[in-house]
Design a protein around this motif. Structure first.
Motif, mmCIF file in Angstrom:
data_model
loop_
_atom_site.group_PDB
_atom_site.id
_atom_site.type_symbol
_atom_site.label_atom_id
_atom_site.label_comp_id
_atom_site.label_asym_id
_atom_site.label_seq_id
_atom_site.Cartn_x
_atom_site.Cartn_y
_atom_site.Cartn_z
ATOM 1 N N HIS A 56 8.935 5.877 -3.519
ATOM 2 C CA HIS A 56 8.222 6.962 -2.830
ATOM 3 C C HIS A 56 7.195 7.645 -3.738
ATOM 4 O O HIS A 56 6.106 7.991 -3.289
ATOM 5 C CB HIS A 56 9.214 7.984 -2.268
ATOM 6 C CG HIS A 56 9.879 7.508 -1.004
ATOM 7 N ND1 HIS A 56 9.709 8.124 0.206
ATOM 8 C CD2 HIS A 56 10.689 6.467 -0.780
ATOM 9 C CE1 HIS A 56 10.387 7.471 1.136
ATOM 10 N NE2 HIS A 56 10.999 6.470 0.548
ATOM 11 N N ALA A 57 7.553 7.818 -5.011
ATOM 12 C CA ALA A 57 6.600 8.465 -5.929
ATOM 13 C C ALA A 57 5.393 7.557 -6.140
ATOM 14 O O ALA A 57 4.254 8.025 -6.217
ATOM 15 C CB ALA A 57 7.283 8.787 -7.256
ATOM 16 N N SER A 58 5.626 6.254 -6.215
ATOM 17 C CA SER A 58 4.506 5.310 -6.366
ATOM 18 C C SER A 58 3.605 5.385 -5.155
ATOM 19 O O SER A 58 2.380 5.423 -5.254
ATOM 20 C CB SER A 58 5.031 3.877 -6.537
ATOM 21 O OG SER A 58 5.801 3.787 -7.702
ATOM 22 N N LEU A 59 4.245 5.401 -3.987
ATOM 23 C CA LEU A 59 3.473 5.465 -2.744
ATOM 24 C C LEU A 59 2.677 6.760 -2.649
ATOM 25 O O LEU A 59 1.493 6.750 -2.314
ATOM 26 C CB LEU A 59 4.436 5.408 -1.560
ATOM 27 C CG LEU A 59 4.605 4.064 -0.876
ATOM 28 C CD1 LEU A 59 5.722 4.136 0.145
ATOM 29 C CD2 LEU A 59 3.310 3.641 -0.208
ATOM 30 N N SER A 60 3.335 7.862 -2.953
ATOM 31 C CA SER A 60 2.651 9.138 -2.741
ATOM 32 C C SER A 60 1.557 9.368 -3.773
ATOM 33 O O SER A 60 0.545 9.990 -3.466
ATOM 34 C CB SER A 60 3.649 10.295 -2.744
ATOM 35 O OG SER A 60 4.314 10.345 -3.973
ATOM 36 N N SER A 61 1.748 8.874 -4.974
ATOM 37 C CA SER A 61 0.740 9.117 -6.015
ATOM 38 C C SER A 61 -0.511 8.252 -5.805
ATOM 39 O O SER A 61 -1.619 8.683 -6.101
ATOM 40 C CB SER A 61 1.309 8.836 -7.400
ATOM 41 O OG SER A 61 1.368 7.454 -7.620
ATOM 42 N N GLY A 62 -0.296 7.049 -5.341
ATOM 43 C CA GLY A 62 -1.434 6.138 -5.179
ATOM 44 C C GLY A 62 -2.045 5.724 -6.508
ATOM 45 O O GLY A 62 -3.130 5.162 -6.557
ATOM 46 N N GLN A 63 -1.355 5.995 -7.607
ATOM 47 C CA GLN A 63 -1.923 5.703 -8.936
ATOM 48 C C GLN A 63 -1.150 4.615 -9.672
ATOM 49 O O GLN A 63 -1.440 4.326 -10.829
ATOM 50 C CB GLN A 63 -1.918 6.986 -9.769
ATOM 51 C CG GLN A 63 -2.885 8.033 -9.237
ATOM 52 C CD GLN A 63 -2.747 9.350 -9.961
ATOM 53 O OE1 GLN A 63 -1.643 9.833 -10.178
ATOM 54 N NE2 GLN A 63 -3.866 9.930 -10.341
ATOM 55 N N VAL A 64 -0.160 4.058 -8.992
ATOM 56 C CA VAL A 64 0.722 3.095 -9.662
ATOM 57 C C VAL A 64 0.268 1.658 -9.382
ATOM 58 O O VAL A 64 -0.018 1.296 -8.240
ATOM 59 C CB VAL A 64 2.186 3.322 -9.200
ATOM 60 C CG1 VAL A 64 3.103 2.213 -9.692
ATOM 61 C CG2 VAL A 64 2.675 4.685 -9.678
ATOM 62 N N ASP A 65 0.230 0.865 -10.435
ATOM 63 C CA ASP A 65 -0.148 -0.547 -10.289
ATOM 64 C C ASP A 65 1.072 -1.447 -10.201
ATOM 65 O O ASP A 65 1.020 -2.532 -9.636
ATOM 66 C CB ASP A 65 -0.993 -0.992 -11.492
ATOM 67 C CG ASP A 65 -2.263 -0.175 -11.613
ATOM 68 O OD1 ASP A 65 -3.117 -0.305 -10.726
ATOM 69 O OD2 ASP A 65 -2.375 0.613 -12.581
ATOM 70 N N ILE A 66 2.154 -1.004 -10.827
ATOM 71 C CA ILE A 66 3.369 -1.822 -10.828
ATOM 72 C C ILE A 66 4.567 -0.897 -10.623
ATOM 73 O O ILE A 66 4.783 0.036 -11.395
ATOM 74 C CB ILE A 66 3.541 -2.580 -12.167
ATOM 75 C CG1 ILE A 66 2.336 -3.498 -12.431
ATOM 76 C CG2 ILE A 66 4.838 -3.370 -12.172
ATOM 77 C CD1 ILE A 66 2.383 -4.188 -13.800
ATOM 78 N N CYS A 67 5.324 -1.158 -9.568
ATOM 79 C CA CYS A 67 6.534 -0.371 -9.311
ATOM 80 C C CYS A 67 7.734 -1.307 -9.414
ATOM 81 O O CYS A 67 7.784 -2.348 -8.747
ATOM 82 C CB CYS A 67 6.452 0.245 -7.918
ATOM 83 S SG CYS A 67 7.949 1.125 -7.439
ATOM 84 N N LEU A 68 8.688 -0.963 -10.250
ATOM 85 C CA LEU A 68 9.843 -1.837 -10.483
ATOM 86 C C LEU A 68 11.116 -1.089 -10.075
ATOM 87 O O LEU A 68 11.373 0.019 -10.550
ATOM 88 C CB LEU A 68 9.911 -2.228 -11.962
ATOM 89 C CG LEU A 68 8.656 -2.925 -12.517
ATOM 90 C CD1 LEU A 68 8.746 -3.066 -14.041
ATOM 91 C CD2 LEU A 68 8.453 -4.293 -11.866
ATOM 92 N N ILE A 69 11.894 -1.700 -9.203
ATOM 93 C CA ILE A 69 13.110 -1.041 -8.710
ATOM 94 C C ILE A 69 14.313 -1.977 -8.854
ATOM 95 O O ILE A 69 14.141 -3.202 -8.955
ATOM 96 C CB ILE A 69 12.943 -0.580 -7.235
ATOM 97 C CG1 ILE A 69 12.657 -1.760 -6.296
ATOM 98 C CG2 ILE A 69 11.852 0.482 -7.126
ATOM 99 C CD1 ILE A 69 12.689 -1.382 -4.821
ATOM 100 N N PRO A 70 15.527 -1.422 -8.864
ATOM 101 C CA PRO A 70 16.714 -2.247 -9.095
ATOM 102 C C PRO A 70 16.935 -3.315 -8.027
ATOM 103 O O PRO A 70 17.508 -4.366 -8.310
ATOM 104 C CB PRO A 70 17.881 -1.241 -9.049
ATOM 105 C CG PRO A 70 17.283 0.107 -9.190
ATOM 106 C CD PRO A 70 15.865 0.015 -8.713
ATOM 107 N N GLU A 71 16.485 -3.052 -6.811
ATOM 108 C CA GLU A 71 16.776 -3.965 -5.692
ATOM 109 C C GLU A 71 15.928 -5.232 -5.734
ATOM 110 O O GLU A 71 16.246 -6.207 -5.045
ATOM 111 C CB GLU A 71 16.507 -3.260 -4.353
ATOM 112 C CG GLU A 71 17.410 -2.085 -4.049
ATOM 113 C CD GLU A 71 16.880 -0.765 -4.612
ATOM 114 O OE1 GLU A 71 16.061 -0.796 -5.559
ATOM 115 O OE2 GLU A 71 17.290 0.287 -4.106
ATOM 116 N N VAL A 72 14.853 -5.207 -6.504
ATOM 117 C CA VAL A 72 13.925 -6.342 -6.491
ATOM 118 C C VAL A 72 13.839 -6.948 -7.892
ATOM 119 O O VAL A 72 13.280 -6.343 -8.815
ATOM 120 C CB VAL A 72 12.518 -5.887 -6.015
ATOM 121 C CG1 VAL A 72 11.558 -7.064 -6.006
ATOM 122 C CG2 VAL A 72 12.605 -5.254 -4.631
ATOM 123 N N PRO A 73 14.411 -8.159 -8.071
ATOM 124 C CA PRO A 73 14.368 -8.777 -9.390
ATOM 125 C C PRO A 73 12.941 -9.138 -9.805
ATOM 126 O O PRO A 73 12.094 -9.394 -8.950
ATOM 127 C CB PRO A 73 15.217 -10.049 -9.224
ATOM 128 C CG PRO A 73 15.620 -10.127 -7.806
ATOM 129 C CD PRO A 73 15.040 -8.978 -7.046
#
Ligand SMILES: Nc1ncnc2c1ncn2[C@@H]1O[C@H](COP(=O)(O)OP(=O)(O)O)[C@@H](O)[C@H]1O
Ligand SMILES: O=P(O)(O)OC[C@H]1O[C@](O)(COP(=O)(O)O)[C@@H](O)[C@@H]1O
Ligand SMILES: [Mg+2]
Length: 526
Positions: free
Chosen positions: A351-368
């Motif tokens: 959500h923070a990546s989405l709301s900021s619009g400034q992220v190029d790479i978002c890494l989360i535990p659910e996605v290897p």
């Protein structure tokens, strides 16, 4: 010209993820249904300890599913143990709430004309989308045909009949686990609402469940006066802790203190404890209502739109991301890296990546993801430096744990203590760019505890207020072993086991994750 008769394939290509044909929302792999024709008929996957598998060859399966659902979501009530417990008219009435002659006994303020109560048969619809196909994006299907089946949960709010006389109530509030914005707002509303019912004996248990057993810790008397301004600061007025006494000791303490309403603010672990306390009270035939209010900044509780503190966390996380962006953008070949909380669920990072619009790479535990190699994160960072000149990475703390050496350490509650993925990414990135002889200026920001300690924002303030009030309504209504949550913008009560059977996870096939990928433009790193 004739119309084009074939459908032009979309050019929007999202990273391919394997998807099972008939999916329900994300379930841990060990609980994914295996038998054709027998499907995990539950929102969020199959559950431990109950039989929810449905035989779809039975033409009556839908009726049976609905019956099973109704039984599962039935709210435990003190009349299960005390069938003769007499209900009395509610003392909660906003039209005439001042006690007559000062004292409550014999002088409850009734108003027969007031229509502000919830009927016990009121329900909230849990699922609002009709998926016409199991292949529809994010489809949560019960059967292979994705048949529409209504899934109802109980509506929260004040009931016309209550099962406790306010003057006989000793209510206690306890806050457990880690901090979360909004804890004070919930404490405050519970106290205020209890007082409106007419309760005068309200206490806070200090430092989580530990406060029940540690003799040095004394309970804190609570009143509207005490809590009036506590929501203006973050943290918990009562303090929090992990670990603590066993359930039997906690119930001994409840008995000794004469507590008959317990409000438990906490996450999965706390709710497991609350449910066990509820069962122990039933076993001992104690007339006690144990009510949970889900507290988790990670937003990892099942069936709810969101948990309190999450919005605030996302808002604050954006600030860290913005700083990372400014740092990265202002440096030659700058890479800004932000680590956010999220033990097993990447909601804050997504959500923070989405709301900021400034992220190029978002890494989360659910996605290897691969970190090294031709399809890895590092290669993409190199590409970003070459093409954009800078990059921002947002990583959830539980992501990429396979890359880090396990410590096998656990905290006092038994939660696994993770290695620091942020430090790993920082070090490996520096190493990589040094090795390939490309300049890279890596700036690592870890705002995790700063985010957790702030006060709730306006939207969380409202959420906390309503949750706190509904927790009290649930207790007076005689329910126990339940929790309260936001469900499709309505407030609902849930039996505790239904919301904590496993942590709620980001579904890699959901529209939200796909939206995040669309926004970042990142490849799938596989
Ligand atoms: N399965 C469980 N049964 C009973 N109590 C538990 C259980 N898991 C955790 N707890 C207790 O709940 C409290 C909070 O748990 P923890 O996992 O630290 O935080 P959270 O509730 O936020 O998940 C701790 O005091 C812990 O001892
Ligand atoms: O340092 P602590 O207190 O163990 O907290 C760290 C953990 O707290 C959390 O923010 C939330 O955890 P809880 O829901 O269990 O409180 C996790 O994301 C994080 O791993
Ligand atoms: Mg937990």
């Amino acid at each position: 010209m004739g119309s084009i008769s074939h459908v032009i394939p979309t050019t929007l290509s999202l990273p391919h993820r394997p998807s099972s044909r008939f999916r329900v929302s994300p379930v841990p792999p060990s609980r994914v249904p295996t038998k054709v024709g027998v499907f995990a008929a539950e929102h969020g996957g199959t559950r431990r300890g109950t039989s929810t598998a449905v035989d779809f060859s039975d033409c009556d399966w839908k009726t049976k599913f609905k019956e099973d659902w109704e039984a599962r979501f039935r709210l435990p009530h003190i009349t299960d143990i005390f069938p003769d417990a007499p209900p009395i008219p509610s003392t909660f009435c906003l039209k005439m709430r001042t006690p007559i002659d000062g004292d409550f006994p014999g002088h409850y303020s009734f108003d027969e004309e007031w229509h502000g109560y919830i009927n016990n048969n009121d329900r909230v619809l849990l699922k609002t989308i009709y998926y016409s196909s199991p292949t529809s994006a994010g489809a949560e299907c019960i059967d292979p045909n994705c048949t529409w089946v209504e899934q109802w949960v109980h509506r929260a709010g004040p009931r016309e009949k209550i099962y406790y006389k306010p003057e006989e109530v000793k209510a206690a509030i306890v806050t457990c686990g880690g901090l979360c914005p909004g804890l004070n707002d919930v404490i405050r509303q519970i106290v205020i609402t209890l007082e409106i019912y007419g309760v005068e004996n309200i206490v806070g248990i200090p430092f989580g469940y530990r406060g029940f057993s540690d003799k040095e810790l004394t309970e804190l008397p609570l009143s509207r006066k005490v809590v009036q301004n506590i929501h203006l600061s973050g943290g918990s007025l009562l303090g929090v802790s992990r670990g603590g006494p066993g359930v039997s000791d906690i119930v001994d303490s409840l008995e000794e203190r004469g507590i008959n309403m317990l409000f438990v603010l906490g996450g999965n672990g706390t709710h497991a404890g609350a449910n066990a306390i509820h069962h122990e009270c039933c076993k001992r035939r104690l007339k006690v209502s144990v009510i949970g209010v889900p507290k988790t900044i990670d937003n990892d509780i099942l069936l709810m739109d969101k948990t309190f503190g999450f919005d605030t966390a996302v808002e604050e996380a954006q600030r860290a991301i913005n700083s990372a962006y400014i740092e990265a953008h202002s440096a030659y070949h700058g890479i800004g890296l932000v680590k956010l909380m999220g033990r097993s669920s990447g909601f804050i990072a997504m959500h923070a990546s989405l709301s900021s619009g400034q992220v190029d790479i978002c890494l989360i535990p659910e996605v290897p993801f691969n970190f090294h190699g031709p399809n890895g994160v590092l290669s993409h960072l190199k590409f970003l430096l070459e093409t954009k000149g800078s990059a921002v990475v947002c990583v959830a703390e539980g992501a990429g744990q396979n890359l880090i050496q396990k410590t096998n350490a656990t905290d006092a509650s038994g939660n696994v203590i993770f290695g620091d993925i942020g430090v790993y990414i920082q070090q490996e990135t520096k190493k990589y760019f040094k090795e390939i002889g490309v300049h890279a200026d890596v700036k690592y920001i870890d705002p995790t505890y700063m985010i957790r300690a702030i006060r709730a924002n306006a939207s969380d303030g409202i959420l906390c207020t309503v949750l706190g009030q509904n927790a009290v309504h649930g207790a007076f209504a005689g329910y126990s072993g339940i929790t309260v949550g936001l469900c499709n913008t309505h407030y609902a009560y849930f039996p505790i086991p239904e919301v904590i059977s496993h942590p709620r996870l980001v579904d890699p096939n959901s529209r939200m994750w796909h939206r995040c990928l669309t926004s970042t433009g990142q490849p799938d790193f596989i």
